[in-house]
Design a protein around this motif. Structure first.
Motif, short mmCIF file in Angstrom:
data_model
loop_
_atom_site.label_atom_id
_atom_site.label_comp_id
_atom_site.label_asym_id
_atom_site.label_seq_id
_atom_site.Cartn_x
_atom_site.Cartn_y
_atom_site.Cartn_z
N ARG A 65 -64.07 51.06 35.32
CA ARG A 65 -65.23 50.47 35.97
C ARG A 65 -66.25 51.56 36.31
O ARG A 65 -65.92 52.55 36.94
CB ARG A 65 -64.81 49.76 37.26
N PHE A 66 -67.47 51.32 35.92
CA PHE A 66 -68.53 52.25 36.21
C PHE A 66 -69.22 51.86 37.51
O PHE A 66 -69.78 50.76 37.62
CB PHE A 66 -69.54 52.30 35.07
N ASP A 68 -72.05 52.01 39.02
CA ASP A 68 -73.46 52.31 38.73
C ASP A 68 -74.38 51.70 39.78
O ASP A 68 -75.16 50.79 39.50
CB ASP A 68 -73.83 51.84 37.32
N VAL A 79 -72.21 57.15 30.37
CA VAL A 79 -71.27 56.05 30.17
C VAL A 79 -70.49 56.26 28.88
O VAL A 79 -69.24 56.16 28.85
CB VAL A 79 -72.02 54.70 30.14
N TYR A 99 -68.60 46.98 35.30
CA TYR A 99 -69.66 47.76 35.94
C TYR A 99 -69.90 47.19 37.33
O TYR A 99 -69.82 45.95 37.51
CB TYR A 99 -70.96 47.69 35.15
N SER A 101 -72.70 46.92 38.49
CA SER A 101 -73.89 46.10 38.29
C SER A 101 -73.56 44.68 37.83
O SER A 101 -74.39 43.78 37.94
CB SER A 101 -74.85 46.76 37.30
N ARG A 201 -78.80 49.36 33.21
CA ARG A 201 -78.33 48.08 32.67
C ARG A 201 -79.17 46.90 33.14
O ARG A 201 -79.38 45.95 32.39
CB ARG A 201 -76.86 47.83 33.06
#
Length: 772
Positions: A65-66, A68, A79, A99, A101, A201
């Motif tokens: 999981r990013f 961000d 990424v 993410y 986001s 994103r």
């Protein structure tokens, strides 16, 4: 549950206990949550291996999981680099790529809920005013003048923040907790801030972004993470993590945060900010510079994922921060490359040699094995040998010291895989410098078997005319001091010799066609890797991964079998690597070589009733078995001694041998006996053990001095509960209104009030009675 080998660390113990108790529906879900604001480094590698390894061992899954949530610092380039690094290390997230986001709308809805329930407000103070009003560890905070805005006013302002009506910094959303809280992070923490910046994103759809401490627990909860594993610097954040989840729950499963010691490695910096500075100021060639501690840099240098796994196993998973000797990393790298690197000839600083008695014009093709020490592995190549050779300049001395075993006037050496030569004369240049050697050879001296002619030393060489010019980069530690971060400027500690190019280097002809990412040991030089970026067909560029010299081996020899003996592969160069030995196999070998260890193993299983896993771990080396035996003299139960030694003491010991601790084996046994007698709770026992490992002392005396003896007095428990309930009236009201999950929160507060010394069962009984 998976058949993968079970890890041995305190987090694995927690997971096993959860599984036995049926928590989380029997699931194990971990996550690796990098921020896409830079490349991953070796500290992240340890976390990747831990999270993915635990999930695999217990039949679970790991999410990538990013996080961000900061559009100013995040880039798609990062990424992609992170995905490559995790995949290279063996991490398989399957379909579970997420993410932060992805959840922006859901997080916003949760924030509105906090506002509606009076648990969050919009603060219009400046950043400096908020920072000053928060106070310090010595000084309580001061309420914001905007703290008592109405719910309607807060909702209106928060929605206008989202709509973009305010500039950056005009206002923030804060949690309404307690401005006098002992944990500064709990003093009305920031939940959202305004940031008019394009996101990698979501583009410009948002201009408010959640803070990490708010977003992170929600991401875990949305994804069903069960064990949220992070490093120790987030220990204080756990209280806020729990507040967010408790305020916005219920969750099933409910994530729990656990902390382990982050990797601090000698001669290295781990700060992303400092690594970015090195890149931006062109102190290095980029994030993947082979001197960088990034995963990409180490991969380009020639380090393998297996070496990093070995390193992670070697240092273990500890609960206390400490500086790890970089020699341990180098030891793991050498041990890994030893068994996967064919031997080849290369001369880095050439000195010409003329063999005066070699037949004019003759070129002999020597058939040399890739694995001279392991003939059963097979494979060889043709190496040209003539009367004009090159040897290493450092392998000659005009006035050699007494223990010199290389070339000097009148001295003989063997050329590796070839003949014995004698140095007859040093050829001088105009300034008196040595520009070449005139030697003779013994035609009958070819071969290095049992009946071969013995000489004092062996040197490497290449043919002067038929060897290949090569670009060879000699990499070393990036910093010249062990703790660069401790210096006034870490940049001042950069090692000026961290990269040297071997001008004039030559390799044997067979290396001309080495493929990018090929590995070889250059005989007597080190381990080298064909650069995957700069190598060209017919012209590989070589990066030195690491030298052959190993000052760590002597220190680690008692714990880890010799790397050369540990590799018994039979495959030719280029074949897939055979399965590598596990640490359990190494322990089994140690017992096979030591009858006393084998006898202890049998005794522990048959006479003491320990499990095979316990017996295996306790008899992996003589020192551990001796420490365990000494502990049994303290009248503790063998099973208890084993549990505390393997599950807790080993983690606290970290890099130190048990015999190096200020806590003797016998004293450790007396500590376990106190636990067996029920004189302290499990939490208090852990506190006492940490104190004993740090400072030593007699367990019973330290127990009394620290006030950790179990509190079973009903009056003392009543007093602690009364204090907690008086301090948390809102939680009490919510519990009585039906939020029964708050019992755990209040129970934890009472245990903290008593320093962990109260009888938890008694506390739960009395607390339940008092809450009605």
């Amino acid at each position: 549950m998976s058949d993968a080998r079970k890890p041995q660390n305190f987090i694995a113990d927690i997971i096993e206990a959860d599984l036995r108790a049926g928590r989380n529906g029997g699931q194990v879900v971990t996550r690796f949550p990098p921020e896409p604001n830079g490349f991953l480094h070796i500290g992240h590698a340890k976390s990747i291996l831990l999270n993915f390894g635990l999930a695999k061992a217990y039949g679970g899954r790991t999410h990538l999981r990013f996080d961000d949530t900061n559009p100013v610092t995040e880039e798609t380039e990062y990424v992609e680099a992170i995905e490559n690094d995790v995949r290279w290390l063996g991490g398989d997230w399957g379909s579970h790529l997420y993410y932060a986001s992805d959840y922006f709308e859901r997080m916003y809805e949760c924030a509105e809920r906090l506002v509606r329930e009076g648990q969050a407000y919009v603060d219009s103070q400046t950043q400096e005013q908020i920072r000053e009003a928060r106070g310090s560890f010595e000084r309580p905070g001061v309420n914001s003048p905007f703290r008592d805005r109405t719910v309607a006013e807060n909702l209106d302002l928060f929605r206008r923040m989202r709509a973009g009506e305010f500039p950056d910094g005009a206002c923030v959303l804060r949690g309404k907790i307690d401005m006098s809280h002992r944990n500064v992070l709990m003093r009305d923490p920031l939940l959202y801030r305004i940031r008019h910046a394009s996101h990698h994103r979501t583009a410009d759809r948002w201009c408010i972004y959640p803070m990490y401490d708010y977003a992170h627990p929600l991401e875990d909860a949305f994804e069903g993470v069960t064990h949220s594993i992070c490093t120790l610097e987030f220990e204080s954040n756990r209280e806020l993590y729990d507040w967010v989840l408790d305020a916005l729950g219920p969750w099933d499963p409910r994530p729990r945060q656990y902390e382990f010691a982050r990797l601090a490695l000698g001669y290295t910096v781990m700060s992303k900010r400092k690594l970015l500075q090195l890149v931006q100021e062109k102190r290095v060639s980029g994030w993947d510079d082979p001197r960088m501690p990034t995963v990409a840099g180490m991969r380009r240098r020639g380090v393998t994922p297996e070496a990093l796994r070995d390193f992670a196993d070697l240092i273990g998973v500890a609960k206390n921060n400490s500086l790890v000797d970089i020699g341990k990393l180098e030891f793991a790298i050498r041990g890994d490359l030893e068994g996967r690197s064919p031997r080849a000839l290369a001369v880095l600083a050439p000195l010409p040699v003329t063999i005066a008695n070699w037949p004019a014009g003759k070129v002999e093709e020597l058939d040399l094995p890739w694995w001279p020490g392991e003939p059963a592995r097979g494979g060889s190549r043709k190496v040209p040998f003539s009367g004009q050779l090159l040897v290493e300049r450092d392998d000659f001395a005009l006035e050699p010291p007494a223990d010199w075993k290389r070339l000097a006037p009148g001295r003989e050496v063997r050329l590796a895989g070839a003949y014995v030569i004698r140095c007859e004369e040093a050829v001088r240049g105009p300034g008196g410098e040595v520009v070449g050697l005139r030697c003779t050879y013994d035609p009958a001296s070819r071969g290095e078997g049992a009946g071969a002619r013995k000489v004092s030393g062996t040197v490497h060489w290449v043919d002067a005319a038929r060897s290949i010019p090569a670009e060879v980069r000699l990499y070393d530690r990036l910093f010249a001091v062990e703790q660069p971060d401790a210096e006034p400027s870490f940049l001042d500690t950069l090692n000026p010799d961290s990269l040297q190019v071997a001008k004039g280097a030559r390799t044997e002809p067979a290396l001309r066609d080495a493929a990018p990412s090929a590995r070889y040991q250059f005989l007597r030089q080190g381990y080298f890797f064909a650069d995957p970026v700069d190598s060209r067909p017919g012209a590989p560029a070589w990066n030195r991964t690491i030298t052959l010299k190993d000052t760590w081996t002597a220190k680690a020899a008692q714990k880890t079998p010799d790397a050369r003996k540990a590799r018994e592969r039979k495959e030719p160069p280029g074949a897939p690597a055979a399965p590598r030995k596990t640490r359990a196999e190494f322990r089994a070998e140690a017992r096979a070589e030591n009858p006393k260890l084998l006898a202890r193993y049998t005794f522990y299983l048959k006479e003491l009733g320990l499990s095979q896993d316990e017996g295996d771990l306790l008899t992996g080396d003589v020192a551990t078995a001796a420490y365990f035996d000494a502990a049994l003299s303290g009248a503790a139960k063998p099973a208890s001694v084993s549990k505390w030694l393997l599950n807790d003491l080993a983690g606290l010991a970290g890099d130190r041998a048990l015999t190096a601790l200020p806590l003797s084996g016998a004293a450790f046994g007396r500590f376990v006996a106190l636990v067996d007698q029920g004189r302290l709770t499990a939490g208090a026992a852990k506190t006492l053990l940490a104190d004993l490992v740090a400072s030593g002392g007699e367990p019973e005396a330290r127990l009394k001095a620290l006030g950790l003896e179990k509190v079973e007095d009903r009056g003392a428990v009543d007093a602690a509960i009364a204090k907690v309930l008086a301090a948390q009236p809102k939680e009490v009201e919510r519990y009585r209104a039906g939020e029964k999950k708050l019992l755990g929160v209040l129970l934890g507060a009472v245990m903290k009030e008593t320093g962990g010394a109260a009888d938890a069962a008694l506390v739960r009984k009395v607390l339940t009675e008092r809450l009605g």
